[in-house]
Design a protein around this motif. Structure first.
Motif, PDB file in Angstrom:
ATOM      1  N   VAL A  38     -59.244 -27.425  14.622  1.00  0.00           N
ATOM      2  CA  VAL A  38     -58.157 -26.734  15.188  1.00  0.00           C
ATOM      3  C   VAL A  38     -57.309 -25.652  14.169  1.00  0.00           C
ATOM      4  O   VAL A  38     -57.058 -24.637  14.469  1.00  0.00           O
ATOM      5  CB  VAL A  38     -57.062 -27.754  15.152  1.00  0.00           C
ATOM      6  CG1 VAL A  38     -55.742 -27.206  15.349  1.00  0.00           C
ATOM      7  CG2 VAL A  38     -57.491 -28.795  16.461  1.00  0.00           C
ATOM      8  N   ARG A  39     -57.533 -25.879  12.816  1.00  0.00           N
ATOM      9  CA  ARG A  39     -57.232 -24.801  11.847  1.00  0.00           C
ATOM     10  C   ARG A  39     -58.234 -23.275  12.213  1.00  0.00           C
ATOM     11  O   ARG A  39     -57.527 -22.447  12.011  1.00  0.00           O
ATOM     12  CB  ARG A  39     -57.212 -25.301  10.519  1.00  0.00           C
ATOM     13  CG  ARG A  39     -55.887 -26.120  10.077  1.00  0.00           C
ATOM     14  CD  ARG A  39     -55.950 -26.695   8.778  1.00  0.00           C
ATOM     15  NE  ARG A  39     -56.727 -27.489   8.287  1.00  0.00           N
ATOM     16  CZ  ARG A  39     -56.545 -28.664   8.446  1.00  0.00           C
ATOM     17  NH1 ARG A  39     -55.540 -29.345   8.877  1.00  0.00           N
ATOM     18  NH2 ARG A  39     -57.873 -29.603   8.121  1.00  0.00           N
ATOM     19  N   ARG A  40     -59.606 -23.747  11.907  1.00  0.00           N
ATOM     20  CA  ARG A  40     -60.304 -22.764  12.093  1.00  0.00           C
ATOM     21  C   ARG A  40     -60.120 -21.758  13.076  1.00  0.00           C
ATOM     22  O   ARG A  40     -60.389 -20.418  13.172  1.00  0.00           O
ATOM     23  CB  ARG A  40     -61.887 -22.929  11.737  1.00  0.00           C
ATOM     24  CG  ARG A  40     -62.665 -22.169  12.017  1.00  0.00           C
ATOM     25  CD  ARG A  40     -64.218 -22.615  11.649  1.00  0.00           C
ATOM     26  NE  ARG A  40     -64.718 -23.585  12.534  1.00  0.00           N
ATOM     27  CZ  ARG A  40     -65.022 -23.612  14.079  1.00  0.00           C
ATOM     28  NH1 ARG A  40     -65.299 -22.299  14.436  1.00  0.00           N
ATOM     29  NH2 ARG A  40     -65.240 -24.734  14.808  1.00  0.00           N
ATOM     30  N   LEU A  41     -59.831 -22.590  14.389  1.00  0.00           N
ATOM     31  CA  LEU A  41     -59.771 -21.526  15.606  1.00  0.00           C
ATOM     32  C   LEU A  41     -58.553 -21.104  15.741  1.00  0.00           C
ATOM     33  O   LEU A  41     -58.137 -20.704  16.863  1.00  0.00           O
ATOM     34  CB  LEU A  41     -60.602 -22.396  16.749  1.00  0.00           C
ATOM     35  CG  LEU A  41     -62.010 -22.440  16.642  1.00  0.00           C
ATOM     36  CD1 LEU A  41     -62.494 -23.339  17.889  1.00  0.00           C
ATOM     37  CD2 LEU A  41     -62.724 -21.261  16.631  1.00  0.00           C
ATOM     38  N   GLN A  42     -57.552 -21.599  15.078  1.00  0.00           N
ATOM     39  CA  GLN A  42     -55.895 -21.290  15.111  1.00  0.00           C
ATOM     40  C   GLN A  42     -55.555 -21.772  16.545  1.00  0.00           C
ATOM     41  O   GLN A  42     -54.868 -21.225  17.252  1.00  0.00           O
ATOM     42  CB  GLN A  42     -55.768 -20.010  14.962  1.00  0.00           C
ATOM     43  CG  GLN A  42     -56.063 -19.494  13.577  1.00  0.00           C
ATOM     44  CD  GLN A  42     -56.301 -17.832  13.338  1.00  0.00           C
ATOM     45  OE1 GLN A  42     -55.775 -17.216  14.488  1.00  0.00           O
ATOM     46  NE2 GLN A  42     -56.732 -17.429  12.379  1.00  0.00           N
ATOM     47  N   LEU A  43     -55.934 -23.119  17.087  1.00  0.00           N
ATOM     48  CA  LEU A  43     -55.819 -23.617  18.365  1.00  0.00           C
ATOM     49  C   LEU A  43     -54.051 -23.867  18.708  1.00  0.00           C
ATOM     50  O   LEU A  43     -53.606 -23.582  19.679  1.00  0.00           O
ATOM     51  CB  LEU A  43     -56.541 -24.825  18.615  1.00  0.00           C
ATOM     52  CG  LEU A  43     -57.966 -24.642  18.981  1.00  0.00           C
ATOM     53  CD1 LEU A  43     -58.685 -25.762  19.258  1.00  0.00           C
ATOM     54  CD2 LEU A  43     -58.392 -23.538  19.899  1.00  0.00           C
ATOM     55  N   ARG A  44     -53.605 -24.331  17.322  1.00  0.00           N
ATOM     56  CA  ARG A  44     -52.243 -24.862  17.596  1.00  0.00           C
ATOM     57  C   ARG A  44     -51.209 -23.712  17.388  1.00  0.00           C
ATOM     58  O   ARG A  44     -50.149 -23.848  18.077  1.00  0.00           O
ATOM     59  CB  ARG A  44     -51.781 -25.773  16.454  1.00  0.00           C
ATOM     60  CG  ARG A  44     -52.678 -27.151  16.448  1.00  0.00           C
ATOM     61  CD  ARG A  44     -52.072 -28.080  17.479  1.00  0.00           C
ATOM     62  NE  ARG A  44     -50.698 -28.496  17.084  1.00  0.00           N
ATOM     63  CZ  ARG A  44     -50.490 -29.912  16.477  1.00  0.00           C
ATOM     64  NH1 ARG A  44     -51.335 -30.663  16.238  1.00  0.00           N
ATOM     65  NH2 ARG A  44     -49.393 -30.040  16.371  1.00  0.00           N
ATOM     66  N   SER A  45     -51.279 -22.668  16.786  1.00  0.00           N
ATOM     67  CA  SER A  45     -50.980 -21.463  16.772  1.00  0.00           C
ATOM     68  C   SER A  45     -51.562 -20.170  16.662  1.00  0.00           C
ATOM     69  O   SER A  45     -52.471 -20.227  15.788  1.00  0.00           O
ATOM     70  CB  SER A  45     -49.996 -21.642  15.416  1.00  0.00           C
ATOM     71  OG  SER A  45     -50.534 -21.756  14.618  1.00  0.00           O
ATOM     72  N   PRO A  46     -51.219 -18.989  17.391  1.00  0.00           N
ATOM     73  CA  PRO A  46     -52.037 -18.066  17.117  1.00  0.00           C
ATOM     74  C   PRO A  46     -51.819 -17.452  15.654  1.00  0.00           C
ATOM     75  O   PRO A  46     -50.432 -17.779  15.024  1.00  0.00           O
ATOM     76  CB  PRO A  46     -51.372 -17.007  17.895  1.00  0.00           C
ATOM     77  CG  PRO A  46     -50.162 -17.613  18.489  1.00  0.00           C
ATOM     78  CD  PRO A  46     -50.173 -19.067  18.177  1.00  0.00           C
TER      79      PRO A  46
END
Lengths: 437, 245
Positions: A428-436
């Motif tokens: 989630v952090r690597r792909l910045q899924l939670r926030s752009p």
């Protein structure tokens, strides 16, 4: 609550994490473990970093694996999220029922199947796992909360395929499908090239259909392989119960070098006579062929491996050809390459499936693997397709954002369920899924 | 006719695995423990797997008042009734060093509580002329070691008690199995340093059920602990007292 500090890895073993792990055996222990921020994880069958939280805590759900009730009239099973698909199949196939969607490993947990909205060899007809979930229970700071598609549509659709970001899934209600016996009748036939393969997949009327591809074959043989079409069938289990073997140590990486794989693939293809063959298989052998060897991921040696899996729309046959050509040229492919026709069925906002063709290829974690997969991911995106987060470990945030049209809606729902970002994972952090960024 | 098992300490993972094994062969279970919500879930699991009857009942090894309702419930069940004891507690030795009062709790949980329960239960087996007792002791009871000798002492006491109970119930048609597990992968051992050859609870449960069916008296599980403990027991005390194992 007891924590155990450990190193753990995704199934591909290319990525590792280090941190405290809890493994609650009751709901009260799970509630206590929530004091520490960290995601709930299952049997870690995701290939990349979907189930990793390096430096932080994580909660292993595998001991919460009880059946909570079964309605034999409707085939509805209430089950804790740590139970595996294999356990459900083993317990209920003799009673005439099977999970409606079964991933390629029986070791996947129910929670993991929901969080990744997994699919099986019948996806074109049956849809994804999440579409057969009629209710689920999330653990929240205020105790368990039941979530249904009717009453909480947005939260439900954010949880299915939601990579654990709405909180730990405690249990779920699954609609199983009838299973007439203990066997699967499989028709296998050789397919000479990619075009024929896609035509055959399009035309297949089988309930279960999947293709094995020789991902090293090039030129006019590009995309050659074996098509498997299968139906559940009546009758007792063919042959005796089998015991799984295991891989006792990390094998040298050279085992899966180009000449070895090339030779293996040629032989594997010739196994099937020109005229095809029809056989009876045990349920496990057909659905979970690789589970027969525990820890088969050690075959790739210490450095581990990646899997690339994408789906492209049916119109994008040419893009698929380019992707496969690029893989074949790289010489990186292992014997494990699979192609399948998907239907439109998907259960959540971040679900992987779309109508089209999906291709999955394992590759040893050598220097050129990650750049190749990143390039392949961009090709899939340009073709209007997407990559599967359960397999990914190298894609770029912008590429993934462009592939998932409901990402913003998902972000909004996740922000409500987990405002503090307690359940974030390395993926989630690597792909910045939670926030752009 | 299928038996009914009273499972003391039903929330432990070893107990859970054993409950599944007996439920799958069609036995009934009374799940006894403190976390009633948890036992209700385990009871549902047992019913779904084939137990004709599965009920949660409250049990606290330190509260003998909680024993009577369970024994009354067992009395009301038809057919042979068996009991399997999975209770026990193992606080870290350094906590016990700091607060020796903890010893009484360990002895209640691991020895005197279950023994008192079984003492009241034994007449039921004698009256019906059938029934099994499974008592989970521990390899830790075979020899006192610096790391956990209070727990070991309580389990040794329980093992000796089981030996006597076996002597008594055998002549009435009952049977007692003493189980000495090595390291098992449970919540109790999760995160403890120095664990090796850790067995899954399912394997231990299979061994226990096999021992019941074959009327074995004392088993080590997994079986290699028999070898390990044979060696450890054979070490002369003048040497053993200087070792840290």
């Amino acid at each position: 609550m007891q924590w155990k500090t450990a190193e753990y890895a995704g199934w591909g073993r290319a990525y590792r994490a280090h941190g405290p792990l809890a493994r609650p055996e009751r709901l009260s222990a799970l509630a206590a473990a929530l004091a520490e921020p960290g995601p709930a994880i299952g049997n870690r069958r995701s290939y990349g970093d979907a189930a990793l939280n390096d430096g932080g805590a994580a909660i292993e759900m595998t001991r919460l694996d009880r059946f909570l009730g079964f309605d034999a009239e409707t085939g509805t099973l209430d089950v804790e999220a740590g139970a595996t698909i294999g356990q459900i199949a083993e317990a209920f196939a003799p009673r005439g029922w099977l999970p409606a969607a079964m991933p390629g490993t029986g070791f996947a947990t129910v929670g993991g199947c929901i969080a990744n909205d997994v699919h099986g060899k019948n996806h074109h007809g049956a849809g994804s796992f999440g579409q057969h979930v009629t209710a689920l229970t999330l653990m929240t700071g205020n105790g368990p909360r039941e979530v249904t598609p009717e009453a909480d549509a947005a939260l439900f659709r954010a949880t299915v395929g939601g990579m654990g970001q709405t909180g730990p899934i405690v249990s779920a209600r699954l609609r199983l499908i009838p299973c007439p016996g203990q066997r699967v009748v499989v028709e296998e036939s050789r397919v000479p090239d990619l075009g024929t393969f896609l035509d055959r997949l399009d035309g297949s009327e089988a309930t279960y259909a999947v293709g094995w591809i020789d991902a090293l074959a090039r030129g006019k043989h590009l995309g050659r392989g074996i098509l498997e079409e299968a139906e559940l069938a009546e009758g007792p289990r063919p042959g005796p119960e089998k015991r799984a073997k295991s891989v006792p140590l990390d094998l040298p990486g050279a085992l899966l070098s180009w000449p070895v794989v090339k030779a293996f693939n040629a032989r594997y293809l010739r196994r099937i006579p020109d005229t095809g063959r029809r056989s009876k298989k045990q349920i496990n052998d057909f659905f979970f062929p690789l589970d027969a060897v525990h820890d088969w991921n050690r075959l790739y040696g210490k450095r581990g491996f990646h899997q690339f899996q994408c789906v492209v729309p049916v119109e994008a046959r040419d893009a698929l050809r380019e992707i496969l050509t690029r893989i074949a040229k790289s010489g990186l492919a292992s014997p494990l390459a699979v192609i399948k026709r998907m239907g439109p069925g998907r259960g959540g906002m971040m679900s992987f499936p779309m109508e089209g063709y999906t291709l999955a290829v394992d590759m040893p974690n050598r220097a050129k693997a990650a750049p190749l997969i990143a390039a392949l991911s961009r090709m899939a995106q340009e073709a209007g397709g997407r990559i599967y987060l359960a397999k990914d470990s190298v894609a770029e945030p912008a590429v993934v954002a462009a592939m998932y049209p409901e990402l913003d809606a998902w972000r909004a729902e996740v922000a409500k369920a987990d405002p503090e970002g307690r359940y974030q994972t390395d993926l989630v952090r690597r792909l910045q899924l939670r926030s752009p960024a | 006719m299928s038996e009914t098992w009273i499972i003391l300490g039903a929330s432990s993972s070893m107990a859970r695995a054993f409950v599944r094994a007996v439920a799958e062969r069609g036995d009934s279970v009374l799940l006894a423990g403190r976390d009633m919500d948890d036992m209700a879930r385990s009871a549902a699991d047992a019913r779904t797997r084939g137990a004709p009857l599965a009920e949660p009942v409250f049990f606290d090894a330190r509260k003998p008042d909680s024993f009577t309702p369970i024994l009354d419930r067992a009395q009301a069940v038809e057919g042979p009734v068996s009991a399997a004891v999975f209770v026990g507690s193992m606080p870290p030795q350094d906590e016990i060093d700091a607060d020796p009062g903890l010893i009484e709790g360990v002895v209640s949980d691991s020895f005197s509580g279950p023994a008192r329960f079984l003492q009241s239960f034994a007449p039921l087996i004698e009256a019906r002329g059938a029934g099994n007792v499974v008592g989970v002791a521990s390899v830790a009871g075979d020899r006192g070691r610096i790391g956990n000798y209070v727990y070991g002492a309580a389990k040794a006491g329980f093992a000796t008690y089981l030996s006597g109970l076996r002597n008594r119930l055998t002549r009435a048609g009952g049977h007692v199995v003493t189980v000495k597990p090595g390291f098992v992968d449970t919540a109790m051992t999760w995160g403890i340093e120095g664990m090796f050859l850790v067995a899954p609870p399912e394997a231990v449960a299979r061994d226990i059920l096999k021992a019941v069916e074959k009327k074995r008296n004392v088993i080590y599980t997994p079986i290699f602990w028999l070898g390990i403990m044979t060696i450890i027991r054979a070490i002369p005390e003048p040497i053993f007292k200087k070792m840290s194992i």
